[in-house]
Scaffold this active site. Structure first.
Site, PDB file in Angstrom:
ATOM      1  N   ASP A  14      -2.950  -1.911  -5.057  1.00  0.00           N
ATOM      2  CA  ASP A  14      -3.371  -0.688  -4.371  1.00  0.00           C
ATOM      3  C   ASP A  14      -4.006   0.275  -5.385  1.00  0.00           C
ATOM      4  O   ASP A  14      -3.340   0.709  -6.323  1.00  0.00           O
ATOM      5  CB  ASP A  14      -2.173  -0.028  -3.703  1.00  0.00           C
ATOM      6  CG  ASP A  14      -2.523   1.204  -2.892  1.00  0.00           C
ATOM      7  OD1 ASP A  14      -3.711   1.584  -2.852  1.00  0.00           O
ATOM      8  OD2 ASP A  14      -1.605   1.784  -2.290  1.00  0.00           O
ATOM      9  N   TYR A  23       0.830  -1.203   0.000  1.00  0.00           N
ATOM     10  CA  TYR A  23       0.000   0.000   0.000  1.00  0.00           C
ATOM     11  C   TYR A  23       0.860   1.246   0.000  1.00  0.00           C
ATOM     12  O   TYR A  23       2.015   1.218   0.412  1.00  0.00           O
ATOM     13  CB  TYR A  23      -0.926  -0.014   1.219  1.00  0.00           C
ATOM     14  CG  TYR A  23      -1.903  -1.159   1.155  1.00  0.00           C
ATOM     15  CD1 TYR A  23      -3.052  -1.066   0.375  1.00  0.00           C
ATOM     16  CD2 TYR A  23      -1.646  -2.349   1.809  1.00  0.00           C
ATOM     17  CE1 TYR A  23      -3.936  -2.135   0.274  1.00  0.00           C
ATOM     18  CE2 TYR A  23      -2.520  -3.423   1.718  1.00  0.00           C
ATOM     19  CZ  TYR A  23      -3.664  -3.295   0.948  1.00  0.00           C
ATOM     20  OH  TYR A  23      -4.522  -4.355   0.834  1.00  0.00           O
ATOM     21  N   CYS A  24       0.255   2.335  -0.459  1.00  0.00           N
ATOM     22  CA  CYS A  24       0.906   3.629  -0.572  1.00  0.00           C
ATOM     23  C   CYS A  24       1.658   3.948   0.723  1.00  0.00           C
ATOM     24  O   CYS A  24       1.094   3.775   1.800  1.00  0.00           O
ATOM     25  CB  CYS A  24      -0.162   4.694  -0.848  1.00  0.00           C
ATOM     26  SG  CYS A  24       0.506   6.330  -1.148  1.00  0.00           S
ATOM     27  N   PRO A  25       2.902   4.343   0.602  1.00  0.00           N
ATOM     28  CA  PRO A  25       3.662   4.726  -0.590  1.00  0.00           C
ATOM     29  C   PRO A  25       4.585   3.632  -1.130  1.00  0.00           C
ATOM     30  O   PRO A  25       5.389   3.890  -2.015  1.00  0.00           O
ATOM     31  CB  PRO A  25       4.491   5.900  -0.082  1.00  0.00           C
ATOM     32  CG  PRO A  25       4.850   5.489   1.320  1.00  0.00           C
ATOM     33  CD  PRO A  25       3.596   4.772   1.833  1.00  0.00           C
TER      34      PRO A  25
END
Length: 79
Positions: A43, A16-18
């Site tokens: 994501d 997931y981000c980042p």
């Protein structure tokens, strides 16, 4: 997409981000200018982040597609 369409691959599924963009930033350095990197991610934020990454750093987003719950990108490394 066939292996002939890309020279390297990055599997960012489950991240997931980042993290996907951070891994992309490191992996694109291993690809020669003009070569294509295939990125696979799950994501949804990558649909926004990866095109911006390419635009900001001068890489070409060759294609972007959703395949089920995965997002697949082909990125040609810029100079």
């Amino acid at each position: 997409m066939t292996a002939a369409e890309f020279q390297a691959e990055l599997d960012a599924r489950g991240l997931y981000c980042p993290e996907p963009v951070m891994l992309l930033h490191n992996r694109i350095r291993d690809v020669a200018p003009g070569e294509v990197l295939k990125v696979r991610a799950t994501d949804p934020s990558t649909t926004r982040d990866i095109p911006r990454f390419c635009q900001f750093l001068g890489h070409e987003l060759v294609s972007q597609a959703a395949q089920g719950d995965e997002f697949v990108y082909l990125i040609r490394r810029g100079a």
